[in-house]
Design a protein around this motif. Structure first.
Motif, short mmCIF file in Angstrom:
data_model
loop_
_atom_site.label_atom_id
_atom_site.label_comp_id
_atom_site.label_asym_id
_atom_site.label_seq_id
_atom_site.Cartn_x
_atom_site.Cartn_y
_atom_site.Cartn_z
N ASN A 7 51.25 -13.08 68.29
CA ASN A 7 50.33 -11.93 68.29
C ASN A 7 51.08 -10.62 68.09
O ASN A 7 50.60 -9.73 67.36
N LEU A 8 52.23 -10.50 68.71
CA LEU A 8 53.05 -9.30 68.53
C LEU A 8 53.48 -9.18 67.08
O LEU A 8 53.42 -8.10 66.48
N PHE A 9 53.90 -10.29 66.50
CA PHE A 9 54.32 -10.30 65.10
C PHE A 9 53.18 -9.82 64.19
O PHE A 9 53.37 -8.97 63.31
N LYS A 10 52.00 -10.33 64.40
CA LYS A 10 50.86 -9.98 63.54
C LYS A 10 50.43 -8.53 63.74
O LYS A 10 50.04 -7.85 62.77
N GLU A 11 50.49 -8.04 64.97
CA GLU A 11 50.16 -6.64 65.22
C GLU A 11 51.11 -5.72 64.48
O GLU A 11 50.69 -4.76 63.81
N MET A 12 52.40 -5.98 64.60
CA MET A 12 53.39 -5.14 63.93
C MET A 12 53.28 -5.24 62.42
O MET A 12 53.38 -4.24 61.70
N ALA A 13 53.05 -6.45 61.92
CA ALA A 13 52.93 -6.65 60.47
C ALA A 13 51.77 -5.83 59.90
O ALA A 13 51.90 -5.18 58.85
N GLY A 14 50.64 -5.83 60.58
CA GLY A 14 49.50 -5.06 60.12
C GLY A 14 49.78 -3.58 60.09
O GLY A 14 49.41 -2.88 59.13
N LYS A 15 50.46 -3.09 61.11
CA LYS A 15 50.80 -1.67 61.15
C LYS A 15 51.77 -1.32 60.03
O LYS A 15 51.59 -0.31 59.32
N LEU A 16 52.79 -2.13 59.85
CA LEU A 16 53.81 -1.84 58.84
C LEU A 16 53.24 -1.90 57.43
O LEU A 16 53.62 -1.09 56.58
N LYS A 17 52.35 -2.83 57.19
CA LYS A 17 51.72 -2.89 55.87
C LYS A 17 50.99 -1.58 55.57
O LYS A 17 51.06 -1.04 54.46
N GLY A 18 50.29 -1.06 56.57
CA GLY A 18 49.55 0.18 56.39
C GLY A 18 50.44 1.39 56.20
O GLY A 18 50.00 2.40 55.63
N LEU A 19 51.68 1.31 56.64
CA LEU A 19 52.62 2.44 56.52
C LEU A 19 53.48 2.36 55.26
O LEU A 19 54.26 3.28 55.00
N GLN A 20 53.36 1.29 54.49
CA GLN A 20 54.21 1.14 53.31
C GLN A 20 53.87 2.17 52.24
O GLN A 20 52.73 2.25 51.79
N PRO A 21 54.83 2.97 51.79
CA PRO A 21 54.59 3.93 50.71
C PRO A 21 54.32 3.23 49.38
O PRO A 21 54.60 2.04 49.21
N ASN A 22 53.79 3.99 48.44
CA ASN A 22 53.41 3.42 47.14
C ASN A 22 54.58 2.83 46.37
O ASN A 22 54.41 1.90 45.58
N ASP A 23 55.79 3.38 46.57
CA ASP A 23 56.94 2.86 45.82
C ASP A 23 57.51 1.59 46.44
O ASP A 23 58.46 1.01 45.92
N GLY A 24 56.96 1.16 47.59
CA GLY A 24 57.36 -0.13 48.16
C GLY A 24 58.34 -0.07 49.30
O GLY A 24 58.43 -1.01 50.08
N LEU A 25 59.12 1.01 49.41
CA LEU A 25 60.14 1.10 50.44
C LEU A 25 59.72 2.03 51.56
O LEU A 25 59.29 3.15 51.32
#
Length: 372
Positions: free
Chosen positions: A253-271
């Motif tokens: 659950n912790l993994f999935k929570e963090m993954a969702g947040k990080l996906k939303g924070l990814q800039p358009n250039d990918g990094l």
């Protein structure tokens, strides 16, 4: 006539979008393998002489080599691991109380799991001392941020994967129970349940005090590599944690929570930027945090924790951007230097742990199936 032109325009745009998506989702596995080998060869030829060969920076680098060997079975990686272990005489660093000094054990345990003639006595000793020997951090030090054994978020990469891999090797859940205890202490202290990110340590927890550190935009400081350590470490832990282990749902659950947040924070250039909630602070991509994120998100897809349709575009975009940070020589640039908070990087800045993150990312990229 106007309706016809509109239909033609829409059809043309649809073709462009389809072509863009096809290009966007393409990963060349052979190029990926070649890039990983070049990164290894350059790093092996350019060791950082000022650092201990058993320190956490080297440990993170060789963890990347472990994952590269698992993914490719290429003997080049195994040879690099074997030479390192013999060169170090299977020794570990001296600070039994410090999670960083356990990290090199991960590579030794891997070699032992392959049937290598490994001397795990130093590994066994530091693990037992770390878990069971008294030290002031375990009861808390009132003078600074060292309130618990793993008082900084990076520790969740350095120690828990070692404990889970050793528990698997020894078939002994006692190590997992200790890992649970200390992991949850760190989680309770540093995890922001609203932001789904970890503070690096207690200095970055906003508690209303004027002295608390924060970004110029008023937001909390969440360091990219710090959270990269955590989520990459989670993937390593989940790899070796038994499927039926009672606390596994907590880690998933912790993994999935963090993954969702990080996906939303990814800039358009990918990094990802070094400061996750203040990308404008240093508006350029950074490889170590991004490499760990890419590894973790790809691992999540490959292991069924993350939806492939949702996360595959993020992973592909990130990996293609990581490849652009590698020079023709194999050197991986755009790595923030050693630190504990967001700082800039550039095309020539590198560290061995950045190469490790790059190799870890590539190892899971190679496992993505065509239909993922």
């Amino acid at each position: 006539m106007q309706k016809l032109l509109l239909k033609i325009t829409i059809s043309f745009l649809a073709v462009l979008i389809l072509q863009s998506c096809k290009t966007y989702q393409k990963i060349d596995k052979e190029s990926t393998k070649a890039a990983m080998l070049k990164a290894l060869q350059w790093q092996e030829a350019n060791p950082i002489q000022s650092q201990s060969p058993t320190d956490w920076t080297n440990a993170a680098y060789y963890t990347g080599i472990v994952k590269a060997h698992e993914a490719t079975a290429d003997k080049t990686y195994l040879d690099a691991l074997g030479k390192m272990a013999k060169r170090n005489n299977w020794q570990v660093s001296e600070r039994f109380y410090h999670a960083d000094d356990l990290a090199m054990c991960y590579s030794y345990i891997y070699l032992k799991s392959l049937g290598q003639d490994a001397n795990l006595q130093p590994t066994d000793q530091i693990i037992k001392d770390h878990l069971y020997k008294d030290y002031p951090w375990k009861s808390g030090m009132a003078t600074d941020e060292k309130k618990i054994l793993w008082w900084w978020c990076d520790a969740l990469f350095m120690a828990p994967p070692v404990l889970t891999s050793y528990a698997k090797l020894k078939n002994d859940d006692a190590y997992l129970k200790e890992m649970d205890k200390y992991y949850k202490q760190t989680y309770n202290l540093l995890y922001d349940k609203k932001e789904h990110l970890f503070a690096r340590d207690t200095r970055y927890l906003l508690t209303g005090k004027d002295s608390d550190l924060k970004e110029k935009n008023g937001k909390k400081i969440f360091w990219s590599r710090g959270n990269g350590w955590v989520i990459a470490g989670l993937a390593l832990v989940l790899t070796d944690l038994p499927k039926d282990y009672p606390t596994r749902p907590f880690y998933e659950n912790l993994f999935k929570e963090m993954a969702g947040k990080l996906k939303g924070l990814q800039p358009n250039d990918g990094l990802w930027r070094t400061s996750l909630l203040s990308p404008e602070s240093f508006n350029h991509g950074e490889v170590s945090g991004s490499g760990f994120f890419t590894y973790a998100l790809a691992w999540g897809i490959n292991n069924g924790l993350l939806n492939k349709a949702t996360y595959r575009p993020s992973v592909t975009k990130a990996w293609n951007s990581l490849l652009k940070c590698q020079k023709v020589s194999g050197k991986v640039g755009w790595v923030q230097n050693i630190g504990s908070d967001p700082k800039p990087a550039d095309a020539d800045s590198w560290q061995n742990f950045g190469t490790g993150a790059f190799l870890m990312a590539g190892s899971e990229i190679l496992k993505l199936k065509k239909n993922q």
